[in-house]
Design a protein around this motif. Sequence first.
Motif, PDB file in Angstrom:
ATOM      1  N   GLU A 132       0.858  -1.239   0.166  1.00  0.00           N
ATOM      2  CA  GLU A 132      -0.059   0.136  -0.052  1.00  0.00           C
ATOM      3  C   GLU A 132       0.958   1.269   0.016  1.00  0.00           C
ATOM      4  OE1 GLU A 132      -3.188   0.187   2.938  1.00  0.00           O
ATOM      5  OE2 GLU A 132      -3.473  -1.961   2.681  1.00  0.00           O
ATOM      6  N   TYR A 133       0.448   2.432  -0.754  1.00  0.00           N
ATOM      7  CA  TYR A 133       0.987   3.517  -0.604  1.00  0.00           C
ATOM      8  C   TYR A 133       0.276   4.549   0.319  1.00  0.00           C
ATOM      9  CZ  TYR A 133       3.525   1.736  -4.799  1.00  0.00           C
ATOM     10  OH  TYR A 133       4.557   0.878  -5.548  1.00  0.00           O
ATOM     11  N   ALA A 134       0.807   5.637   0.409  1.00  0.00           N
ATOM     12  CA  ALA A 134       0.053   6.949   1.215  1.00  0.00           C
ATOM     13  C   ALA A 134      -1.182   7.139   0.356  1.00  0.00           C
ATOM     14  CB  ALA A 134       0.911   8.030   1.324  1.00  0.00           C
ATOM     15  N   ASP A 135      -2.349   6.989   1.182  1.00  0.00           N
ATOM     16  CA  ASP A 135      -3.698   7.365   0.557  1.00  0.00           C
ATOM     17  C   ASP A 135      -3.809   8.781   0.483  1.00  0.00           C
ATOM     18  OD1 ASP A 135      -4.452   4.669   0.238  1.00  0.00           O
ATOM     19  OD2 ASP A 135      -5.326   4.576   2.371  1.00  0.00           O
ATOM     20  N   ASP A 136      -3.379   9.630   1.464  1.00  0.00           N
ATOM     21  CA  ASP A 136      -3.512  11.106   1.559  1.00  0.00           C
ATOM     22  C   ASP A 136      -2.116  11.759   1.378  1.00  0.00           C
ATOM     23  OD1 ASP A 136      -6.287  10.863   1.837  1.00  0.00           O
ATOM     24  OD2 ASP A 136      -5.760  10.458   4.025  1.00  0.00           O
ATOM     25  N   LEU A 137      -2.158  12.776   0.513  1.00  0.00           N
ATOM     26  CA  LEU A 137      -1.073  13.821   0.439  1.00  0.00           C
ATOM     27  C   LEU A 137      -1.552  15.040   0.901  1.00  0.00           C
ATOM     28  CD1 LEU A 137       0.335  12.783  -3.009  1.00  0.00           C
ATOM     29  CD2 LEU A 137       1.313  12.069  -0.850  1.00  0.00           C
ATOM     30  N   ALA A 138      -0.840  15.532   1.502  1.00  0.00           N
ATOM     31  CA  ALA A 138      -1.247  17.149   2.362  1.00  0.00           C
ATOM     32  C   ALA A 138      -0.383  18.052   1.455  1.00  0.00           C
ATOM     33  CB  ALA A 138      -1.294  16.921   3.535  1.00  0.00           C
ATOM     34  N   LEU A 139      -1.053  19.300   1.260  1.00  0.00           N
ATOM     35  CA  LEU A 139      -0.383  20.436   1.110  1.00  0.00           C
ATOM     36  C   LEU A 139      -0.462  21.200   2.297  1.00  0.00           C
ATOM     37  CD1 LEU A 139       1.037  22.441  -1.040  1.00  0.00           C
ATOM     38  CD2 LEU A 139      -1.276  23.177  -1.603  1.00  0.00           C
ATOM     39  N   ALA A 140       0.720  21.808   2.689  1.00  0.00           N
ATOM     40  CA  ALA A 140       0.640  22.729   3.875  1.00  0.00           C
ATOM     41  C   ALA A 140       1.540  23.893   3.365  1.00  0.00           C
ATOM     42  CB  ALA A 140       1.451  22.147   5.108  1.00  0.00           C
ATOM     43  N   ILE A 141       0.945  25.133   3.859  1.00  0.00           N
ATOM     44  CA  ILE A 141       1.530  26.387   3.495  1.00  0.00           C
ATOM     45  C   ILE A 141       1.685  27.357   4.710  1.00  0.00           C
ATOM     46  CG2 ILE A 141       1.119  28.608   2.365  1.00  0.00           C
ATOM     47  CD1 ILE A 141       1.048  26.648   0.231  1.00  0.00           C
ATOM     48  N   ASN A 142       2.866  27.848   5.101  1.00  0.00           N
ATOM     49  CA  ASN A 142       3.190  28.843   6.234  1.00  0.00           C
ATOM     50  C   ASN A 142       2.944  30.327   5.684  1.00  0.00           C
ATOM     51  OD1 ASN A 142       4.142  30.346   8.179  1.00  0.00           O
ATOM     52  ND2 ASN A 142       5.032  28.572   9.044  1.00  0.00           N
ATOM     53  N   LEU A 143       1.823  30.895   6.196  1.00  0.00           N
ATOM     54  CA  LEU A 143       1.391  32.247   5.595  1.00  0.00           C
ATOM     55  C   LEU A 143       2.395  33.339   6.339  1.00  0.00           C
ATOM     56  CD1 LEU A 143      -2.464  32.445   5.460  1.00  0.00           C
ATOM     57  CD2 LEU A 143      -0.631  32.070   3.786  1.00  0.00           C
ATOM     58  N   GLU A 144       3.144  33.174   7.639  1.00  0.00           N
ATOM     59  CA  GLU A 144       4.063  33.739   8.144  1.00  0.00           C
ATOM     60  C   GLU A 144       5.103  33.935   7.358  1.00  0.00           C
ATOM     61  OE1 GLU A 144       6.219  34.407  12.377  1.00  0.00           O
ATOM     62  OE2 GLU A 144       4.304  33.456  12.382  1.00  0.00           O
ATOM     63  N   THR A 145       5.754  32.437   6.823  1.00  0.00           N
ATOM     64  CA  THR A 145       7.046  32.659   6.029  1.00  0.00           C
ATOM     65  C   THR A 145       6.732  33.300   4.853  1.00  0.00           C
ATOM     66  OG1 THR A 145       7.495  30.760   7.528  1.00  0.00           O
ATOM     67  CG2 THR A 145       8.512  31.017   5.412  1.00  0.00           C
ATOM     68  N   ALA A 146       5.550  32.949   4.159  1.00  0.00           N
ATOM     69  CA  ALA A 146       5.211  33.696   2.907  1.00  0.00           C
ATOM     70  C   ALA A 146       5.499  35.214   2.956  1.00  0.00           C
ATOM     71  CB  ALA A 146       3.887  33.432   2.370  1.00  0.00           C
ATOM     72  N   ARG A 147       4.716  35.827   4.123  1.00  0.00           N
ATOM     73  CA  ARG A 147       5.033  37.099   4.382  1.00  0.00           C
ATOM     74  C   ARG A 147       6.408  37.499   4.414  1.00  0.00           C
ATOM     75  NH1 ARG A 147       0.056  36.391   7.006  1.00  0.00           N
ATOM     76  NH2 ARG A 147       0.977  35.858   9.043  1.00  0.00           N
ATOM     77  N   LEU A 148       7.090  36.852   5.476  1.00  0.00           N
ATOM     78  CA  LEU A 148       8.510  36.993   5.381  1.00  0.00           C
ATOM     79  C   LEU A 148       9.255  37.260   4.026  1.00  0.00           C
ATOM     80  CD1 LEU A 148      10.924  37.349   7.428  1.00  0.00           C
ATOM     81  CD2 LEU A 148      11.156  34.722   7.438  1.00  0.00           C
ATOM     82  N   PHE A 149       8.970  36.301   3.089  1.00  0.00           N
ATOM     83  CA  PHE A 149       9.545  36.227   1.687  1.00  0.00           C
ATOM     84  C   PHE A 149       9.067  37.006   0.899  1.00  0.00           C
ATOM     85  CE2 PHE A 149      10.982  31.522   1.817  1.00  0.00           C
ATOM     86  CZ  PHE A 149      11.667  31.670   3.009  1.00  0.00           C
ATOM     87  N   ALA A 150       7.972  37.973   1.453  1.00  0.00           N
ATOM     88  CA  ALA A 150       7.331  39.016   0.564  1.00  0.00           C
ATOM     89  C   ALA A 150       6.405  38.267  -0.552  1.00  0.00           C
ATOM     90  CB  ALA A 150       8.091  40.101   0.226  1.00  0.00           C
TER      91      ALA A 150
END
Length: 166
Positions: A132-150
């Motif tokens: 069996e392989y992973a059934d679920d893949l998850a996308l995670a975003i860090n908005l604080e880091t996105a703001r830091l990177f502009a």
Amino acid sequence: LMPKVRRVWFVYRAGDPTDAAAVAAADLAARQLKVELLPRSIESPEQLRRALLELRPGDGILSPEVDTLGITAAILDRSVKARVPAVFATAHWVARGGLVSYGPDLYAQGVQAAGIVARILQGTRPQDLPVEYADDLALAINLETARLFALEVPRKILFRADVIQR
């Protein structure tokens, strides 16, 4: 998130067959996206430090799945300090300040593994169970880091995200 990225680094532990396969897949994707892939095989912490110093503004980093030799932790640290976006394999790193991850949901994998164990405990022979392989893949975003990177995270990515760190 960064459509102008033209060079993507993949720093990984030398001799890891899983990472060697990942480099091949990343190379195929890089050619399709018309970006230069810069695989860096690492054998020591000093070699890792030198490789990460070669990052330039506008580069991106793919982090390996396993944190052997402290590679993933060092990538996270350098990514944030140099404001170079990095993609990690699990949301674990996004919760610690990484920009984005796309990979297996570790909780879902645990549930899936528990189901396999339950079947074995109920009498199914392990050799009779399918791979069996992973059934679920998850996308995670860090908005604080996105703001830091502009960076402005497009709405379509936010709608797709499974985890949003604020």
